[in-house]
Design a protein around this motif. Structure first.
Motif, PDB file in Angstrom:
ATOM      1  N   UNK A 251      -2.512   6.392   5.551  1.00 57.51           N
ATOM      2  CA  UNK A 251      -1.916   5.190   4.966  1.00 57.51           C
ATOM      3  C   UNK A 251      -2.742   4.698   3.780  1.00 57.51           C
ATOM      4  N   UNK A 252      -4.057   4.816   3.865  1.00 53.76           N
ATOM      5  CA  UNK A 252      -4.916   4.395   2.750  1.00 53.76           C
ATOM      6  C   UNK A 252      -4.606   5.223   1.500  1.00 53.76           C
ATOM      7  N   UNK A 253      -4.464   6.517   1.662  1.00 54.83           N
ATOM      8  CA  UNK A 253      -4.121   7.368   0.531  1.00 54.83           C
ATOM      9  C   UNK A 253      -2.774   7.001  -0.064  1.00 54.83           C
ATOM     10  N   UNK A 254      -1.845   6.657   0.796  1.00 56.01           N
ATOM     11  CA  UNK A 254      -0.512   6.274   0.341  1.00 56.01           C
ATOM     12  C   UNK A 254      -0.565   4.979  -0.477  1.00 56.01           C
ATOM     13  N   UNK A 255      -1.325   3.995   0.019  1.00 48.52           N
ATOM     14  CA  UNK A 255      -1.456   2.723  -0.703  1.00 48.52           C
ATOM     15  C   UNK A 255      -2.155   2.933  -2.040  1.00 48.52           C
ATOM     16  N   UNK A 256      -3.174   3.762  -2.054  1.00 48.82           N
ATOM     17  CA  UNK A 256      -3.876   4.029  -3.315  1.00 48.82           C
ATOM     18  C   UNK A 256      -2.949   4.681  -4.334  1.00 48.82           C
ATOM     19  N   UNK A 257      -2.056   5.553  -3.864  1.00 48.07           N
ATOM     20  CA  UNK A 257      -1.087   6.175  -4.777  1.00 48.07           C
ATOM     21  C   UNK A 257      -0.118   5.135  -5.329  1.00 48.07           C
ATOM     22  N   UNK A 258       0.313   4.200  -4.483  1.00 45.71           N
ATOM     23  CA  UNK A 258       1.190   3.128  -4.947  1.00 45.71           C
ATOM     24  C   UNK A 258       0.476   2.235  -5.960  1.00 45.71           C
ATOM     25  N   UNK A 259      -0.792   1.949  -5.703  1.00 48.78           N
ATOM     26  CA  UNK A 259      -1.570   1.152  -6.653  1.00 48.78           C
ATOM     27  C   UNK A 259      -1.718   1.869  -7.988  1.00 48.78           C
ATOM     28  N   UNK A 260      -1.910   3.179  -7.937  1.00 49.90           N
ATOM     29  CA  UNK A 260      -2.113   3.947  -9.168  1.00 49.90           C
ATOM     30  C   UNK A 260      -0.890   3.908 -10.074  1.00 49.90           C
ATOM     31  N   UNK A 261       0.278   3.815  -9.495  1.00 53.18           N
ATOM     32  CA  UNK A 261       1.487   3.735 -10.319  1.00 53.18           C
ATOM     33  C   UNK A 261       2.026   2.306 -10.422  1.00 53.18           C
ATOM     34  N   UNK A 262       1.173   1.335 -10.044  1.00 54.05           N
ATOM     35  CA  UNK A 262       1.483  -0.094 -10.206  1.00 54.05           C
ATOM     36  C   UNK A 262       2.784  -0.498  -9.529  1.00 54.05           C
ATOM     37  N   UNK A 263       3.042   0.089  -8.345  1.00 56.39           N
ATOM     38  CA  UNK A 263       4.227  -0.302  -7.586  1.00 56.39           C
ATOM     39  C   UNK A 263       4.067  -1.732  -7.086  1.00 56.39           C
ATOM     40  N   UNK A 264       5.121  -2.538  -7.204  1.00 55.77           N
ATOM     41  CA  UNK A 264       5.059  -3.953  -6.870  1.00 55.77           C
ATOM     42  C   UNK A 264       5.880  -4.269  -5.618  1.00 55.77           C
ATOM     43  N   UNK A 265       5.442  -5.272  -4.847  1.00 57.21           N
ATOM     44  CA  UNK A 265       6.241  -5.700  -3.687  1.00 57.21           C
ATOM     45  C   UNK A 265       7.631  -6.139  -4.121  1.00 57.21           C
ATOM     46  N   UNK A 266       8.585  -5.960  -3.216  1.00 58.46           N
ATOM     47  CA  UNK A 266       9.973  -6.284  -3.550  1.00 58.46           C
ATOM     48  C   UNK A 266      10.254  -7.780  -3.485  1.00 58.46           C
ATOM     49  N   UNK A 267       9.495  -8.535  -2.684  1.00 55.87           N
ATOM     50  CA  UNK A 267       9.793  -9.940  -2.463  1.00 55.87           C
ATOM     51  C   UNK A 267       9.321 -10.842  -3.590  1.00 55.87           C
ATOM     52  N   UNK A 268       9.634 -12.131  -3.448  1.00 56.68           N
ATOM     53  CA  UNK A 268       9.234 -13.150  -4.413  1.00 56.68           C
ATOM     54  C   UNK A 268       7.878 -13.695  -3.986  1.00 56.68           C
ATOM     55  N   UNK A 269       6.813 -13.115  -4.523  1.00 58.12           N
ATOM     56  CA  UNK A 269       5.461 -13.472  -4.084  1.00 58.12           C
ATOM     57  C   UNK A 269       5.078 -14.878  -4.522  1.00 58.12           C
TER      58      UNK A 269
END
Length: 284
Positions: A251-269
């Motif tokens: 899961x850590x590797x997956x999150x780091x990959x999402x961070x690397x491509x600047x993926x954003x949460x879907x909700x209204x933060x």
């Protein structure tokens, strides 16, 4: 390990945990993400936790709930009165959302705090990790819940909650300790372990997830405080589980990959942050 016959939380954990990650479900991960290896199931489509019969025993871990008429119970009542005044606010709306434990919804409650999307499609390994730890943290509350069968505040005051459709089942499900709180705090601890740089927002969200039960009129403050204690025991026990540690690394590797491509949460933060800024006076 507690039996799976008590109503509310176990129904939410066991009967409603059908995951898009499991074989045969409709949703699928993005093409660049391999689905997790299938795991043991409590029933078809419902993944088991990691701990099985090795759950911490909440009846041994916790003191009895405050007795009616005690100073501790009067404190519970004071906090309950303050929390119930938030009905109709943005904080109440968020608490209503937090009451929904269906994993596709509930896991997303931590997406803003984590800073990346949490879903079967975007983060399947993380999603499965949260499903399995939900089962462990939630079920760990039941030896105390079943023993004490504490009456919930909405029953005590003859009022309603933020989820009226759940109230018939909640009346039969002990209030102490809070299972929702145990799940939210366990997730906060696990996600902090996964991304320590996000510790402050993650732990704050874990705290607020439990406090939502006060706003919803579904739990007393002492239920929430001891729900965190059960969660801490479950997460501590998970550290010795090799499968959990391997899944955490994936899961850590997956999150780091999402961070690397600047993926954003879907909700209204921004809206979430504004709701969380509305605090309950006097909460410990």
């Amino acid at each position: 390990m507690p039996a799976y016959s008590a109503p509310r939380l176990r129904l939410a954990i066991v009967a409603s945990l059908c995951s898009a990650l499991m074989a045969g479900c409709a949703s699928a991960p993005s093409p660049d993400r391999a689905a997790p290896t299938p795991v043991p199931e409590l029933r078809p489509g419902v993944p088991a936790g990691y701990l099985g019969k090795d759950l911490p025993d909440s009846l041994v871990l916790l003191p009895p709930p405050p007795a009616e008429g005690s100073a501790a119970f009067r404190q519970d009542q004071a906090i309950s009165r303050a929390a119930r005044k938030l009905r109709g606010t943005a904080r109440y709306a968020l608490a209503t959302s937090d009451a929904d434990l269906h994993p596709a919804h509930a896991a997303g409650a931590f997406a803003c705090a984590l800073g990346v999307p949490i879903s079967p499609q975007d983060s399947p390994r993380l999603y499965l990790l949260l499903q399995r730890t939900m089962v462990d943290a939630g079920l760990a509350t039941y030896s105390a819940k079943n023993h004490y069968q504490r009456v919930r505040p909405f029953v005590h005051y003859r009022e309603s909650t933020c989820a009226p459709a759940d109230e018939a089942a909640l009346r039969k499900d002990g209030s102490y300790p809070s299972g929702h709180t145990a799940i939210g705090w366990a997730w906060a601890l696990v996600l902090t372990q996964l991304q320590p740089a996000r510790a402050n927002p993650l732990l704050a969200r874990g705290r607020s997830f439990g406090e939502s039960r006060l706003v919803c009129n579904a739990h007393w403050q002492s239920d929430v405080l001891e729900g965190r204690a059960v969660a801490a025991g479950a997460v501590a026990r998970l550290q010795a589980d090799a499968t959990f540690r391997a899944d955490l690394a994936a899961a850590r590797g997956e999150v780091e990959a999402l961070q690397a491509r600047a993926a954003q949460p879907a909700g209204d933060c921004a809206a979430e942050a504004a709701a969380l800024a509305i605090r309950i006076p006097g909460v410990l």
